[in-house]
Design a protein around this motif. Structure first.
Motif, PDB file in Angstrom:
ATOM      1  N   THR A 117       8.088   5.965 -15.058  1.00 53.20           N
ATOM      2  CA  THR A 117       7.452   6.428 -13.819  1.00 53.20           C
ATOM      3  C   THR A 117       7.882   5.561 -12.643  1.00 53.20           C
ATOM      4  N   ALA A 118       7.857   4.257 -12.846  1.00 55.67           N
ATOM      5  CA  ALA A 118       8.230   3.339 -11.766  1.00 55.67           C
ATOM      6  C   ALA A 118       9.683   3.534 -11.338  1.00 55.67           C
ATOM      7  N   ILE A 169       3.483  -2.162  -1.790  1.00 53.64           N
ATOM      8  CA  ILE A 169       2.868  -3.140  -0.877  1.00 53.64           C
ATOM      9  C   ILE A 169       3.577  -3.124   0.471  1.00 53.64           C
ATOM     10  N   ALA A 170       4.918  -3.068   0.438  1.00 55.62           N
ATOM     11  CA  ALA A 170       5.681  -3.012   1.694  1.00 55.62           C
ATOM     12  C   ALA A 170       5.358  -1.736   2.459  1.00 55.62           C
ATOM     13  N   ASP A 171       5.231  -0.607   1.747  1.00 58.97           N
ATOM     14  CA  ASP A 171       4.847   0.656   2.395  1.00 58.97           C
ATOM     15  C   ASP A 171       3.495   0.520   3.069  1.00 58.97           C
ATOM     16  N   GLU A 172       2.529  -0.050   2.338  1.00 56.95           N
ATOM     17  CA  GLU A 172       1.176  -0.161   2.881  1.00 56.95           C
ATOM     18  C   GLU A 172       1.130  -1.085   4.098  1.00 56.95           C
ATOM     19  N   THR A 184      -8.284   3.539  -5.533  1.00 54.65           N
ATOM     20  CA  THR A 184      -7.146   3.770  -4.649  1.00 54.65           C
ATOM     21  C   THR A 184      -6.854   5.255  -4.531  1.00 54.65           C
ATOM     22  N   LEU A 185      -6.839   5.924  -5.667  1.00 53.97           N
ATOM     23  CA  LEU A 185      -6.545   7.352  -5.693  1.00 53.97           C
ATOM     24  C   LEU A 185      -7.547   8.130  -4.853  1.00 53.97           C
ATOM     25  N   ARG A 220       3.984   9.217  -3.256  1.00 53.69           N
ATOM     26  CA  ARG A 220       4.457   8.346  -4.342  1.00 53.69           C
ATOM     27  C   ARG A 220       3.337   7.447  -4.844  1.00 53.69           C
ATOM     28  N   HIS A 221       2.549   6.916  -3.910  1.00 49.97           N
ATOM     29  CA  HIS A 221       1.472   6.013  -4.290  1.00 49.97           C
ATOM     30  C   HIS A 221       0.403   6.740  -5.102  1.00 49.97           C
ATOM     31  N   ILE A 222       0.112   7.981  -4.702  1.00 54.64           N
ATOM     32  CA  ILE A 222      -0.882   8.767  -5.416  1.00 54.64           C
ATOM     33  C   ILE A 222      -0.391   9.081  -6.831  1.00 54.64           C
ATOM     34  N   ARG A 223       0.884   9.415  -6.948  1.00 51.03           N
ATOM     35  CA  ARG A 223       1.470   9.675  -8.282  1.00 51.03           C
ATOM     36  C   ARG A 223       1.354   8.423  -9.154  1.00 51.03           C
TER      37      ARG A 223
END
Length: 306
Positions: free
Chosen positions: A20-21, A121-124, A169-170, A206-209
């Motif tokens: 997944t990652a 983390i960089a995205d956030e 988070t989700l 992507r984060h939700i997935r």
């Protein structure tokens, strides 16, 4: 109801997580945005022709008070509610970054899972900067959370892990996502808000997935006691996020009586139904994972989430 999954060996679970990652890392490489470049922060602001967000998502839309407001008041209120929602987004994304750092601390740096955690983390970080610049762009003050919310969230951000961290988070991210999918497509909304919403929706997918798949893997091995505790803590987390979305001070900014506006928003069936319908997919997923139930259901009903 819980998800019925065939037993996986420890090797299978680890391999699935790494696969997944890898996919999400490849997606990040193909499609990521720098909001400092992608958003036209110098664009002029038209306070007369555009709303701050889709008006149907305004907490007073559909009420008698909304019908009595001038168009200028409606535009001002949507601008300030959008800023309040963004402030809530910044608050929770900072909490999320702390949880991801704790999770990454235990991982092998050579693993795709570790590397995607750092990518998220960089995205956030960029998203929080983007939300902050949007508030600055519109000249709107920061809408702080109540002190009791900050107090209760400290243990969560310091200790949350596993399904509580990813499930929380989700839920929080999908609440923002359901609103911003409307903002980004609505020609009545300020162009800067639409661009900010589009960037967040595309990258947050992507984060939700990531959070969904981690939640399924972790929830499958939970003990009954841990499951009951997680249900309660998840409900508290989601309730706090929903409670913070609209700071009551936004009503004063639009020239409204704060007490009367709070009451109108709290009893606004239209707004509560939109929240409930928007959260339905996430609630159904968490329920399938066995993470909805017990006393926490009271809070979810009180927050118009179920």
């Amino acid at each position: 109801m819980t998800i019925a999954a065939e037993p996986l060996t420890r090797f299978d679970r680890v391999q699935d997580r790494q696969d997944t990652a890898r996919r999400l890392l490849a997606s990040s490489a193909r499609k990521s945005y720098d909001p400092l470049i992608e958003v036209d922060w110098d664009a002029p602001i038209d306070h007369e022709s555009f709303y701050g967000m889709t008006p149907e998502w305004c907490s007073l839309y559909g009420t008698e008070m909304w019908d009595q407001m001038t168009e200028a008041q409606r535009i001002t209120l949507t601008e300030h509610e959008a800023a309040s929602i963004s402030a809530t987004g910044i608050w929770f994304e900072i909490i999320l970054m702390q949880m991801l750092i704790r999770d990454a601390y235990k991982q092998d740096p050579a693993s795709p899972h570790f590397q995607f955690a750092l990518t998220e983390i960089a995205d956030e970080c960029r998203h929080s900067t983007m939300f902050a610049k949007a508030a600055e762009h519109f000249g709107i003050p920061n809408y702080e959370r109540p002190k009791w919310i900050n107090f209760l969230s400290r243990p969560f951000k310091a200790l949350a892990s596993g399904s509580l961290a990813f499930g929380g988070t989700l839920a929080a991210e999908e609440i923002l996502d359901m609103m911003q999918r409307d903002f980004m497509k609505d020609p009545r909304v300020q162009p800067v808000t639409r661009t900010v919403s589009k960037i967040h929706v595309l990258e947050e997918a992507r984060h939700i997935r990531f959070a969904r798949e981690e939640t399924v893997r972790i929830a499958a091995d939970m003990s009954p006691i841990r499951r009951h505790l997680t249900r309660l803590m998840l409900a508290i987390t989601v309730y706090m996020v929903v409670f913070c979305l609209v700071n009551p001070k936004v009503y004063e900014a639009a020239g409204l009586d704060k007490k009367a506006a709070k009451k109108a928003a709290r009893t606004n069936t239209y707004y509560n139904d939109r929240k409930r319908n928007g959260c339905a997919k996430t609630v159904s997923f968490l329920d399938e994972c066995g993470l909805i139930g017990g006393p926490g259901k009271y809070l979810l009903r009180r927050g118009a989430i179920i």
